[in-house]
Design a protein around this motif. Structure first.
Motif, PDB file in Angstrom:
ATOM      1  N   ARG A  24     -15.692  -4.955   4.730  1.00 47.94           N
ATOM      2  CA  ARG A  24     -14.546  -4.078   4.990  1.00 47.94           C
ATOM      3  C   ARG A  24     -13.493  -4.798   5.846  1.00 47.94           C
ATOM      4  NH1 ARG A  24     -15.145   1.325   3.475  1.00 47.94           N
ATOM      5  NH2 ARG A  24     -16.959   1.479   2.110  1.00 47.94           N
ATOM      6  N   LYS A  25     -12.226  -4.342   5.728  1.00 49.21           N
ATOM      7  CA  LYS A  25     -11.093  -5.005   6.376  1.00 49.21           C
ATOM      8  C   LYS A  25     -10.367  -4.044   7.318  1.00 49.21           C
ATOM      9  CE  LYS A  25     -11.858  -8.527   3.639  1.00 49.21           C
ATOM     10  NZ  LYS A  25     -12.434  -9.798   4.132  1.00 49.21           N
ATOM     11  N   SER A  26      -9.649  -4.620   8.281  1.00 50.40           N
ATOM     12  CA  SER A  26      -8.916  -3.830   9.267  1.00 50.40           C
ATOM     13  C   SER A  26      -7.544  -3.415   8.740  1.00 50.40           C
ATOM     14  CB  SER A  26      -8.726  -4.641  10.550  1.00 50.40           C
ATOM     15  OG  SER A  26      -7.850  -5.732  10.298  1.00 50.40           O
ATOM     16  N   MET A  27      -6.880  -2.556   9.505  1.00 48.93           N
ATOM     17  CA  MET A  27      -5.514  -2.134   9.179  1.00 48.93           C
ATOM     18  C   MET A  27      -4.570  -3.338   9.118  1.00 48.93           C
ATOM     19  SD  MET A  27      -3.490   0.680   8.875  1.00 48.93           S
ATOM     20  CE  MET A  27      -4.247   2.003   9.835  1.00 48.93           C
ATOM     21  N   VAL A  28      -4.779  -4.312   9.998  1.00 46.70           N
ATOM     22  CA  VAL A  28      -3.915  -5.502  10.052  1.00 46.70           C
ATOM     23  C   VAL A  28      -3.977  -6.268   8.742  1.00 46.70           C
ATOM     24  CG1 VAL A  28      -3.551  -7.718  11.206  1.00 46.70           C
ATOM     25  CG2 VAL A  28      -4.095  -5.686  12.558  1.00 46.70           C
ATOM     26  N   SER A  29      -5.126  -6.258   8.108  1.00 46.85           N
ATOM     27  CA  SER A  29      -5.283  -6.937   6.832  1.00 46.85           C
ATOM     28  C   SER A  29      -4.775  -6.076   5.678  1.00 46.85           C
ATOM     29  CB  SER A  29      -6.762  -7.276   6.605  1.00 46.85           C
ATOM     30  OG  SER A  29      -7.006  -7.654   5.269  1.00 46.85           O
ATOM     31  N   LEU A  30      -5.122  -4.794   5.708  1.00 50.28           N
ATOM     32  CA  LEU A  30      -4.880  -3.926   4.564  1.00 50.28           C
ATOM     33  C   LEU A  30      -3.415  -3.527   4.397  1.00 50.28           C
ATOM     34  CD1 LEU A  30      -6.269  -2.407   2.255  1.00 50.28           C
ATOM     35  CD2 LEU A  30      -6.656  -0.507   3.835  1.00 50.28           C
ATOM     36  N   ALA A  31      -2.749  -3.147   5.500  1.00 50.26           N
ATOM     37  CA  ALA A  31      -1.377  -2.623   5.397  1.00 50.26           C
ATOM     38  C   ALA A  31      -0.400  -3.639   4.789  1.00 50.26           C
ATOM     39  CB  ALA A  31      -0.894  -2.136   6.760  1.00 50.26           C
ATOM     40  N   PRO A  32      -0.363  -4.904   5.269  1.00 50.03           N
ATOM     41  CA  PRO A  32       0.578  -5.855   4.643  1.00 50.03           C
ATOM     42  C   PRO A  32       0.300  -6.088   3.167  1.00 50.03           C
ATOM     43  CG  PRO A  32      -0.214  -6.698   6.746  1.00 50.03           C
ATOM     44  CD  PRO A  32      -1.054  -5.506   6.410  1.00 50.03           C
ATOM     45  N   LEU A  33      -0.978  -6.094   2.794  1.00 51.66           N
ATOM     46  CA  LEU A  33      -1.319  -6.309   1.386  1.00 51.66           C
ATOM     47  C   LEU A  33      -0.758  -5.183   0.528  1.00 51.66           C
ATOM     48  CD1 LEU A  33      -4.803  -7.462   0.108  1.00 51.66           C
ATOM     49  CD2 LEU A  33      -3.450  -5.817  -1.151  1.00 51.66           C
ATOM     50  N   LEU A  34      -0.954  -3.940   0.976  1.00 45.36           N
ATOM     51  CA  LEU A  34      -0.450  -2.796   0.218  1.00 45.36           C
ATOM     52  C   LEU A  34       1.076  -2.745   0.203  1.00 45.36           C
ATOM     53  CD1 LEU A  34      -3.006  -0.074   1.351  1.00 45.36           C
ATOM     54  CD2 LEU A  34      -2.760  -0.990  -0.955  1.00 45.36           C
ATOM     55  N   ILE A  35       1.702  -3.107   1.328  1.00 48.20           N
ATOM     56  CA  ILE A  35       3.161  -3.133   1.367  1.00 48.20           C
ATOM     57  C   ILE A  35       3.698  -4.182   0.398  1.00 48.20           C
ATOM     58  CG2 ILE A  35       5.182  -3.659   2.806  1.00 48.20           C
ATOM     59  CD1 ILE A  35       3.604  -2.481   5.179  1.00 48.20           C
ATOM     60  N   GLY A  36       3.052  -5.347   0.381  1.00 47.18           N
ATOM     61  CA  GLY A  36       3.461  -6.393  -0.559  1.00 47.18           C
ATOM     62  C   GLY A  36       3.378  -5.919  -1.998  1.00 47.18           C
ATOM     63  N   PHE A  37       2.375  -5.096  -2.290  1.00 51.89           N
ATOM     64  CA  PHE A  37       2.223  -4.522  -3.629  1.00 51.89           C
ATOM     65  C   PHE A  37       3.405  -3.628  -3.982  1.00 51.89           C
ATOM     66  CE2 PHE A  37      -0.440  -1.287  -6.221  1.00 51.89           C
ATOM     67  CZ  PHE A  37      -0.140  -1.923  -7.398  1.00 51.89           C
ATOM     68  N   THR A  38       3.879  -2.836  -3.009  1.00 46.16           N
ATOM     69  CA  THR A  38       4.959  -1.879  -3.296  1.00 46.16           C
ATOM     70  C   THR A  38       6.342  -2.522  -3.340  1.00 46.16           C
ATOM     71  OG1 THR A  38       5.271  -1.285  -0.954  1.00 46.16           O
ATOM     72  CG2 THR A  38       3.659  -0.012  -2.207  1.00 46.16           C
ATOM     73  N   LEU A  39       6.513  -3.685  -2.725  1.00 46.54           N
ATOM     74  CA  LEU A  39       7.831  -4.331  -2.706  1.00 46.54           C
ATOM     75  C   LEU A  39       8.060  -5.049  -4.034  1.00 46.54           C
ATOM     76  CD1 LEU A  39       8.004  -5.755   0.949  1.00 46.54           C
ATOM     77  CD2 LEU A  39       8.895  -3.596   0.061  1.00 46.54           C
ATOM     78  N   TYR A  40       8.472  -4.281  -5.024  1.00 43.62           N
ATOM     79  CA  TYR A  40       8.560  -4.775  -6.396  1.00 43.62           C
ATOM     80  C   TYR A  40       9.955  -4.564  -6.965  1.00 43.62           C
ATOM     81  CZ  TYR A  40       7.327  -5.364 -11.330  1.00 43.62           C
ATOM     82  OH  TYR A  40       7.267  -5.795 -12.629  1.00 43.62           O
ATOM     83  N   SER A  41      10.410  -5.546  -7.720  1.00 41.53           N
ATOM     84  CA  SER A  41      11.767  -5.490  -8.262  1.00 41.53           C
ATOM     85  C   SER A  41      11.986  -4.297  -9.185  1.00 41.53           C
ATOM     86  CB  SER A  41      12.088  -6.789  -9.012  1.00 41.53           C
ATOM     87  OG  SER A  41      12.210  -7.867  -8.118  1.00 41.53           O
ATOM     88  N   GLY A  42      10.945  -3.853  -9.883  1.00 39.23           N
ATOM     89  CA  GLY A  42      11.099  -2.682 -10.740  1.00 39.23           C
ATOM     90  C   GLY A  42      11.509  -1.455  -9.952  1.00 39.23           C
ATOM     91  N   THR A  43      11.057  -1.377  -8.698  1.00 43.64           N
ATOM     92  CA  THR A  43      11.424  -0.258  -7.835  1.00 43.64           C
ATOM     93  C   THR A  43      12.903  -0.324  -7.472  1.00 43.64           C
ATOM     94  OG1 THR A  43       9.182  -0.349  -6.942  1.00 43.64           O
ATOM     95  CG2 THR A  43      10.764   0.984  -5.744  1.00 43.64           C
ATOM     96  N   LEU A  44      13.439  -1.524  -7.321  1.00 47.62           N
ATOM     97  CA  LEU A  44      14.869  -1.683  -7.065  1.00 47.62           C
ATOM     98  C   LEU A  44      15.688  -1.087  -8.211  1.00 47.62           C
ATOM     99  CD1 LEU A  44      14.969  -5.381  -5.770  1.00 47.62           C
ATOM    100  CD2 LEU A  44      15.468  -3.345  -4.418  1.00 47.62           C
ATOM    101  N   PHE A  45      15.244  -1.347  -9.436  1.00 45.57           N
ATOM    102  CA  PHE A  45      15.963  -0.826 -10.597  1.00 45.57           C
ATOM    103  C   PHE A  45      15.919   0.699 -10.621  1.00 45.57           C
ATOM    104  CE2 PHE A  45      15.402  -5.193 -11.966  1.00 45.57           C
ATOM    105  CZ  PHE A  45      16.590  -5.458 -12.621  1.00 45.57           C
ATOM    106  N   ALA A  46      14.767   1.262 -10.250  1.00 48.74           N
ATOM    107  CA  ALA A  46      14.669   2.724 -10.195  1.00 48.74           C
ATOM    108  C   ALA A  46      15.624   3.279  -9.146  1.00 48.74           C
ATOM    109  CB  ALA A  46      13.232   3.136  -9.876  1.00 48.74           C
ATOM    110  N   GLY A  47      15.706   2.599  -7.992  1.00 50.15           N
ATOM    111  CA  GLY A  47      16.667   3.005  -6.964  1.00 50.15           C
ATOM    112  C   GLY A  47      18.092   2.915  -7.473  1.00 50.15           C
TER     113      GLY A  47
END
Length: 419
Positions: A24-47
């Motif tokens: 298992r992993k800590s918040m310090v490990s998990l949060a940046p990984l998940l944020i990196g997943f959401t920072l996607y160019s397709g989301t920019l187009f939706a915006g």
């Protein structure tokens, strides 16, 4: 003592078993990984689709907040279950859809992720053609390179995704804030932004559906990483941070850029701002951190669909399928908005069924995966089908309709029929 079998499962990131306590992993490990997943160019187009349709304040801000709050709470609720059980969505679906019925979940989630991966490869080629004059005659070579290159960290697994995100996420946030600051000056400050009038009206419910639909597939599969959390609470908080703040920030950036420059692509905007090199760095990090998570999600769904522990092999297979889709012209499709709306319609009921099964039917206690499950959980399947139909045909906010309907239908049906 570790056995050869447990070591093999660890090297493959536990595609068919719960994540054990020692992994298992800590918040310090998990949060940046998940944020990196959401920072996607397709989301920019939706915006960019949503941005020109509303007055900047308060209309656009409220639309973005509401859409991402729905997405964030949905993903966080599933994240909590994953953190508690060590299981991801496709493994949880065995209980709520059945051993065979869960393969529908594998298919719909795997298909959407591989579609996004292929779309991203086409986006990379198109942007480099436009921005730096990369010759279109060599697009095939570039697409092959990025298709297989960006899946390297996904092939290695959680540890590689973790370290890439720790480096890339802070860098991306700084670069995007820099660009947005320049854009604010170009817009004439707050007074200039608030003076802008909507140019392309869009119904409120459609706008929220687009925002949720952009990453609801990712939110449903964020359990692939939140299952590594040390607790359900840690998983829920990390997921909410990523999908409310991370995805919201990118939707806002795309909308902001569309309002000021009539261009939702922040990388092309940075080129207009004279920040070519920094824009390309942002684009490279943006695509890598999401593309590798996307193909990782496909690999987990594929491994479950075929009941194989060989996740590495599924990563390479998925990249090859995506390559064929990219060469087939998926990026050039004019149905992008319709695609987002359909994702926001047919995926959220999956999460609604899983949440109702876990919290209300099983009271937060799942049997071991080794205990055989019925081939078909008709309560779950029926609840999903009816909820998806309600989401598609009923007025209102489509994703929210689907989640609530699936949750309610499963809760009521399970009182009368054995799941």
């Amino acid at each position: 003592m570790d056995t050869p079998s447990s070591n093999y499962e660890a090297s493959e990131d536990y595609p068919l078993s719960p994540v054990p306590a020692h992994a298992r992993k800590s918040m310090v490990s998990l949060a940046p990984l998940l944020i990196g997943f959401t920072l996607y160019s397709g989301t920019l187009f939706a915006g960019g689709i949503v941005g020109p349709s509303f007055a900047f304040f308060p209309d656009l801000i409220l639309v973005i907040l509401v859409g991402n709050l729905i997405l964030g709470l949905y993903a966080a609720a599933l994240g909590y279950i994953a953190g508690q059980t060590g299981l991801n969505t496709v493994l949880l679906a065995r209980f709520s859809f059945g051993a065979v019925g869960s393969r529908w979940v594998d298919f719909i989630l795997g298909f959407t992720q591989i579609g996004w991966y292929a779309w991203g490869s086409g986006l990379i080629a198109d942007l480099l053609n436009t921005v730096v004059g990369f010759p279109t005659s060599l697009n095939w070579l570039l697409i092959i390179g990025v298709t297989y290159g960006f899946c390297v960290t996904a092939y290695i697994g959680y540890q590689a995704l973790d370290w890439l995100s720790r480096i890339a996420v802070p860098a991306m946030v700084i670069l995007m804030l820099w660009s947005l600051t320049v854009a604010t000056g170009d817009a004439g400050g707050w007074s200039g932004l608030t003076a802008m009038t909507p140019s392309e009206p869009l119904p409120l419910t459609v706008a929220i559906t687009i925002i949720v639909g952009t990453f609801v597939s990712g939110g449903t599969q964020a359990t692939n990483w939140s299952r590594f959390a040390t607790s359900g609470r840690t998983a829920a908080i990390a997921t909410l941070i990523a999908f409310f703040l991370g995805n919201g920030f990118l939707i806002f950036s795309g909308a902001y850029s569309a309002l000021v420059y009539d261009n939702s692509d922040i990388v092309q905007v940075m080129v207009q701002q004279g920040l070519l090199v920094w824009g390309l760095i942002l684009f490279f990090l943006n695509m890598w951190t999401t593309q590798d998570n996307t193909i990782y999600a496909f690999s987990v769904a594929g491994a479950h669909a075929f009941r194989t522990p060989k996740r590495h092999l599924v990563v390479l297979t998925g990249a090859t399928i995506a390559l064929a889709l990219t060469f087939g012209g998926i990026y050039a499709s004019e149905q992008f908005v319709n695609f987002l709306v359909l994702l926001g319609t047919f995926i959220p009921p999956i999460g609604g069924v899983i949440m109702a099964d876990f919290w209300l039917y099983r009271r937060g206690v799942l049997p071991a995966l080794s205990i055989p499950q019925p081939a078909m959980n008709w309560v779950g399947i029926g609840s999903y089908v009816v909820a998806a139909a309600i989401a598609y045909f009923a007025p209102g906010i489509t994703p929210l309709n689907g989640i609530i309907a699936a949750f309610a239908l499963y809760t009521v049906s399970s009182r009368f029929f054995q799941p």
